[in-house]
Design a protein around this motif. Structure first.
Motif, PDB file in Angstrom:
ATOM      1  N   MET A 151       0.818  -1.219   0.000  1.00 27.22           N
ATOM      2  CA  MET A 151       0.000   0.000   0.000  1.00 27.22           C
ATOM      3  C   MET A 151       0.843   1.257   0.000  1.00 27.22           C
ATOM      4  SD  MET A 151      -3.225  -0.222  -0.178  1.00 27.22           S
ATOM      5  CE  MET A 151      -3.808   1.352   0.455  1.00 27.22           C
ATOM      6  N   GLY A 152       2.102   1.148   0.303  1.00 23.24           N
ATOM      7  CA  GLY A 152       2.882   2.348   0.499  1.00 23.24           C
ATOM      8  C   GLY A 152       2.700   2.851   1.930  1.00 23.24           C
ATOM      9  N   GLY A 198       2.244   6.199   2.984  1.00 22.44           N
ATOM     10  CA  GLY A 198       1.700   7.542   3.145  1.00 22.44           C
ATOM     11  C   GLY A 198       0.552   7.498   4.150  1.00 22.44           C
ATOM     12  N   ASP A 220       7.256   0.229   0.862  1.00 20.16           N
ATOM     13  CA  ASP A 220       7.154   1.481   0.112  1.00 20.16           C
ATOM     14  C   ASP A 220       8.365   1.567  -0.801  1.00 20.16           C
ATOM     15  OD1 ASP A 220       5.507   4.377   0.759  1.00 20.16           O
ATOM     16  OD2 ASP A 220       7.295   4.472  -0.501  1.00 20.16           O
ATOM     17  N   VAL A 221       8.198   2.211  -1.919  1.00 17.21           N
ATOM     18  CA  VAL A 221       9.336   2.355  -2.828  1.00 17.21           C
ATOM     19  C   VAL A 221      10.386   3.301  -2.246  1.00 17.21           C
ATOM     20  CG1 VAL A 221       8.084   1.774  -4.931  1.00 17.21           C
ATOM     21  CG2 VAL A 221       8.137   4.132  -4.167  1.00 17.21           C
ATOM     22  N   HIS A 222       9.969   4.117  -1.275  1.00 11.84           N
ATOM     23  CA  HIS A 222      10.934   4.997  -0.621  1.00 11.84           C
ATOM     24  C   HIS A 222      11.508   4.332   0.627  1.00 11.84           C
ATOM     25  CE1 HIS A 222       8.693   8.220  -2.925  1.00 11.84           C
ATOM     26  NE2 HIS A 222       9.931   8.284  -3.363  1.00 11.84           N
ATOM     27  N   GLY A 239       5.810   8.290   5.152  1.00 11.58           N
ATOM     28  CA  GLY A 239       5.367   9.675   5.013  1.00 11.58           C
ATOM     29  C   GLY A 239       4.714   9.966   3.670  1.00 11.58           C
ATOM     30  N   GLY A 240       5.052   9.185   2.650  1.00  8.05           N
ATOM     31  CA  GLY A 240       4.445   9.411   1.340  1.00  8.05           C
ATOM     32  C   GLY A 240       4.742  10.824   0.851  1.00  8.05           C
ATOM     33  N   THR A 241       3.708  11.549   0.526  1.00 10.46           N
ATOM     34  CA  THR A 241       3.832  12.928   0.058  1.00 10.46           C
ATOM     35  C   THR A 241       4.720  13.756   0.989  1.00 10.46           C
ATOM     36  OG1 THR A 241       1.638  12.890  -0.929  1.00 10.46           O
ATOM     37  CG2 THR A 241       2.488  15.052  -0.305  1.00 10.46           C
ATOM     38  N   TRP A 242       4.589  13.503   2.286  1.00  7.92           N
ATOM     39  CA  TRP A 242       5.261  14.332   3.295  1.00  7.92           C
ATOM     40  C   TRP A 242       6.689  13.885   3.519  1.00  7.92           C
ATOM     41  CZ3 TRP A 242       2.346  18.340   3.327  1.00  7.92           C
ATOM     42  CH2 TRP A 242       1.004  18.183   2.960  1.00  7.92           C
ATOM     43  N   TYR A 275      10.235  20.981   0.559  1.00  7.25           N
ATOM     44  CA  TYR A 275      10.657  22.363   0.292  1.00  7.25           C
ATOM     45  C   TYR A 275      10.179  23.288   1.427  1.00  7.25           C
ATOM     46  CZ  TYR A 275       5.934  22.461  -1.747  1.00  7.25           C
ATOM     47  OH  TYR A 275       4.581  22.332  -1.961  1.00  7.25           O
ATOM     48  N   ARG A 297       3.105  22.783   3.520  1.00  3.32           N
ATOM     49  CA  ARG A 297       2.088  22.558   4.551  1.00  3.32           C
ATOM     50  C   ARG A 297       0.831  22.013   3.895  1.00  3.32           C
ATOM     51  NH1 ARG A 297      -1.645  25.973   3.239  1.00  3.32           N
ATOM     52  NH2 ARG A 297      -1.274  28.145   2.694  1.00  3.32           N
ATOM     53  N   SER A 298      -0.073  21.561   4.728  1.00  2.00           N
ATOM     54  CA  SER A 298      -1.363  21.100   4.218  1.00  2.00           C
ATOM     55  C   SER A 298      -2.197  22.295   3.775  1.00  2.00           C
ATOM     56  CB  SER A 298      -2.106  20.330   5.309  1.00  2.00           C
ATOM     57  OG  SER A 298      -2.469  21.199   6.365  1.00  2.00           O
ATOM     58  N   PHE A 358      -8.081  16.579   7.780  1.00  2.00           N
ATOM     59  CA  PHE A 358      -7.082  15.871   6.975  1.00  2.00           C
ATOM     60  C   PHE A 358      -6.418  14.739   7.767  1.00  2.00           C
ATOM     61  CE2 PHE A 358      -2.717  16.099   4.813  1.00  2.00           C
ATOM     62  CZ  PHE A 358      -3.120  15.316   3.742  1.00  2.00           C
ATOM     63  N   ARG A 398       6.266  -4.117  -8.658  1.00  2.00           N
ATOM     64  CA  ARG A 398       6.600  -3.125  -9.673  1.00  2.00           C
ATOM     65  C   ARG A 398       5.605  -1.998  -9.559  1.00  2.00           C
ATOM     66  NH1 ARG A 398       3.561  -3.937 -14.563  1.00  2.00           N
ATOM     67  NH2 ARG A 398       2.052  -5.595 -14.248  1.00  2.00           N
ATOM     68  N   THR A 399       6.034  -0.851  -9.966  1.00  2.00           N
ATOM     69  CA  THR A 399       5.144   0.295  -9.933  1.00  2.00           C
ATOM     70  C   THR A 399       4.294   0.284 -11.196  1.00  2.00           C
ATOM     71  OG1 THR A 399       6.782   1.537  -8.713  1.00  2.00           O
ATOM     72  CG2 THR A 399       5.047   2.803  -9.776  1.00  2.00           C
TER      73      THR A 399
HETATM   74  C1  LIG Z   1       2.100  20.378  -0.693  1.00  2.00           C
HETATM   75  C2  LIG Z   1       0.930  19.423  -0.603  1.00  2.00           C
HETATM   76  C3  LIG Z   1      -0.132  19.732   0.219  1.00  2.00           C
HETATM   77  C4  LIG Z   1      -1.245  18.872   0.300  1.00  2.00           C
HETATM   78  N1  LIG Z   1      -2.244  19.201   1.133  1.00  2.00           N
HETATM   79  C5  LIG Z   1      -3.341  18.418   1.185  1.00  2.00           C
HETATM   80  C6  LIG Z   1      -4.415  18.755   2.019  1.00  2.00           C
HETATM   81  O1  LIG Z   1      -4.380  19.741   2.744  1.00  2.00           O
HETATM   82  N2  LIG Z   1      -5.513  17.951   2.033  1.00  2.00           N
HETATM   83  C7  LIG Z   1      -5.586  16.848   1.239  1.00  2.00           C
HETATM   84  O2  LIG Z   1      -6.607  16.167   1.255  1.00  2.00           O
HETATM   85  N3  LIG Z   1      -4.550  16.482   0.442  1.00  2.00           N
HETATM   86  C8  LIG Z   1      -3.443  17.241   0.396  1.00  2.00           C
HETATM   87  N4  LIG Z   1      -2.397  16.890  -0.411  1.00  2.00           N
HETATM   88  C9  LIG Z   1      -2.482  15.690  -1.171  1.00  2.00           C
HETATM   89  C10 LIG Z   1      -1.801  14.597  -0.353  1.00  2.00           C
HETATM   90  O3  LIG Z   1      -0.729  14.099  -1.073  1.00  2.00           O
HETATM   91  C11 LIG Z   1      -2.775  13.507  -0.020  1.00  2.00           C
HETATM   92  O4  LIG Z   1      -3.983  13.922   0.509  1.00  2.00           O
HETATM   93  C12 LIG Z   1      -2.221  12.461   0.960  1.00  2.00           C
HETATM   94  O5  LIG Z   1      -1.044  12.828   1.638  1.00  2.00           O
HETATM   95  C13 LIG Z   1      -1.985  11.283   0.116  1.00  2.00           C
HETATM   96  O6  LIG Z   1      -1.704  10.209   0.949  1.00  2.00           O
HETATM   97  P1  LIG Z   1      -1.610   8.778   0.310  1.00  2.00           P
HETATM   98  O7  LIG Z   1      -1.112   7.867   1.372  1.00  2.00           O
HETATM   99  O8  LIG Z   1      -2.915   8.417  -0.324  1.00  2.00           O
HETATM  100  O9  LIG Z   1      -0.572   8.914  -0.909  1.00  2.00           O
HETATM  101  P2  LIG Z   1       0.983   9.266  -0.853  1.00  2.00           P
HETATM  102  O10 LIG Z   1       1.281  10.257   0.221  1.00  2.00           O
HETATM  103  O11 LIG Z   1       1.339   9.621  -2.254  1.00  2.00           O
HETATM  104  O12 LIG Z   1       1.659   7.909  -0.449  1.00  2.00           O
HETATM  105  C14 LIG Z   1       1.706   6.813  -1.334  1.00  2.00           C
HETATM  106  C15 LIG Z   1       2.940   6.001  -1.014  1.00  2.00           C
HETATM  107  O13 LIG Z   1       2.903   4.801  -1.777  1.00  2.00           O
HETATM  108  C16 LIG Z   1       4.210   4.532  -2.246  1.00  2.00           C
HETATM  109  N5  LIG Z   1       4.102   3.677  -3.425  1.00  2.00           N
HETATM  110  C17 LIG Z   1       3.585   3.982  -4.623  1.00  2.00           C
HETATM  111  N6  LIG Z   1       3.648   2.927  -5.437  1.00  2.00           N
HETATM  112  C18 LIG Z   1       4.216   1.913  -4.728  1.00  2.00           C
HETATM  113  C19 LIG Z   1       4.547   0.558  -5.035  1.00  2.00           C
HETATM  114  N7  LIG Z   1       4.294   0.014  -6.231  1.00  2.00           N
HETATM  115  N8  LIG Z   1       5.130  -0.192  -4.068  1.00  2.00           N
HETATM  116  C20 LIG Z   1       5.387   0.351  -2.846  1.00  2.00           C
HETATM  117  N9  LIG Z   1       5.078   1.628  -2.517  1.00  2.00           N
HETATM  118  C21 LIG Z   1       4.510   2.390  -3.448  1.00  2.00           C
HETATM  119  C22 LIG Z   1       4.803   5.894  -2.528  1.00  2.00           C
HETATM  120  O14 LIG Z   1       6.220   5.859  -2.502  1.00  2.00           O
HETATM  121  C23 LIG Z   1       4.238   6.726  -1.369  1.00  2.00           C
HETATM  122  O15 LIG Z   1       5.095   6.742  -0.244  1.00  2.00           O
HETATM  123  C24 LIG Z   1      -1.278  17.707  -0.500  1.00  2.00           C
HETATM  124  C25 LIG Z   1      -0.192  17.400  -1.339  1.00  2.00           C
HETATM  125  C26 LIG Z   1       0.902  18.234  -1.375  1.00  2.00           C
HETATM  126  C27 LIG Z   1       2.052  17.891  -2.275  1.00  2.00           C
END
Ligand SMILES: Cc1cc2nc3c(=O)[nH]c(=O)nc-3n(C[C@H](O)[C@H](O)[C@H](O)COP(=O)(O)OP(=O)(O)OC[C@H]3O[C@@H](n4cnc5c(N)ncnc54)[C@H](O)[C@@H]3O)c2cc1C
Length: 112
Positions: free
Chosen positions: A1-2, A4, A28-30, A34-37, A42, A46-47, A54, A97-98
């Motif tokens: 699932m990754g 994030g 996670d591939v990283h 933290g995913g996005t965070w 930079y 912030r959110s 959130f 694989r991605t």
């Molecule tokens: C500056 C910024 C501000 C934001 N602010 C908000 C906000 O205020 N409110 C909001 O709703 N959203 C906001 N977002 C969007 C935010 O990215 C998402 O809401 C949320 O953080 C996404 O979480 P996630 O776990 O779904 O995805 P991600 O954070 O993208 O995490 C997915 C993870 O899966 C991993 N992954 C992907 N493919 C694979 C694979 N094949 N195998 C293993 N690991 C894999 C990735 O490396 C990553 O770590 C913002 C985004 C940014 C960039």
């Protein structure tokens, strides 16, 4: 699932509800959660949403600020991961694989 917000949310629920004999890992591939965070660091990141909506419904946002600074959000995710027994991620799963995709244009639609 990754690892994030979504993946750690899943990990929390798996940890809460899975039978005791289950073992599980987060991949996670990283090299850190933290995913996005984790990806974006930079200055000033912030959110956009308030952290009361959130953030995780089961974990109050521990800071006074309504919006979350990127590094604080990553630590918040890490705290939840630690509490559910997954303080770190294991890297990509063997053989994983991605998935990548390419938008296709339907002949019945106007060009974008
Ligand atoms: C500056 C910024 C501000 C934001 N602010 C908000 C906000 O205020 N409110 C909001 O709703 N959203 C906001 N977002 C969007 C935010 O990215 C998402 O809401 C949320 O953080 C996404 O979480 P996630 O776990 O779904 O995805 P991600 O954070 O993208 O995490 C997915 C993870 O899966 C991993 N992954 C992907 N493919 C694979 C694979 N094949 N195998 C293993 N690991 C894999 C990735 O490396 C990553 O770590 C913002 C985004 C940014 C960039």
């Amino acid at each position: 699932m990754g690892a994030g917000l979504s993946g750690i949310d899943l990990a929390h629920h798996v940890a809460q509800n899975s039978p005791p004999h289950w073992s599980w890992e987060i991949h996670d591939v990283h090299d850190d959660l933290g995913g996005t965070w984790h990806t974006f660091t930079y200055p000033g990141i912030r959110s956009d949403s308030d952290m009361a909506t959130f953030g995780f419904p089961f974990r109050p946002w521990p800071h006074k600020s309504t919006l979350g600074q990127g590094a604080d959000i990553k630590e918040y995710i890490r705290d939840v991961a630690r509490d559910c027994g997954a303080p770190s991620v294991c890297g990509p799963a063997p053989g994983s694989r991605t998935l990548t995709g390419r938008p296709t244009r339907s002949s019945t639609r106007s060009p974008l």
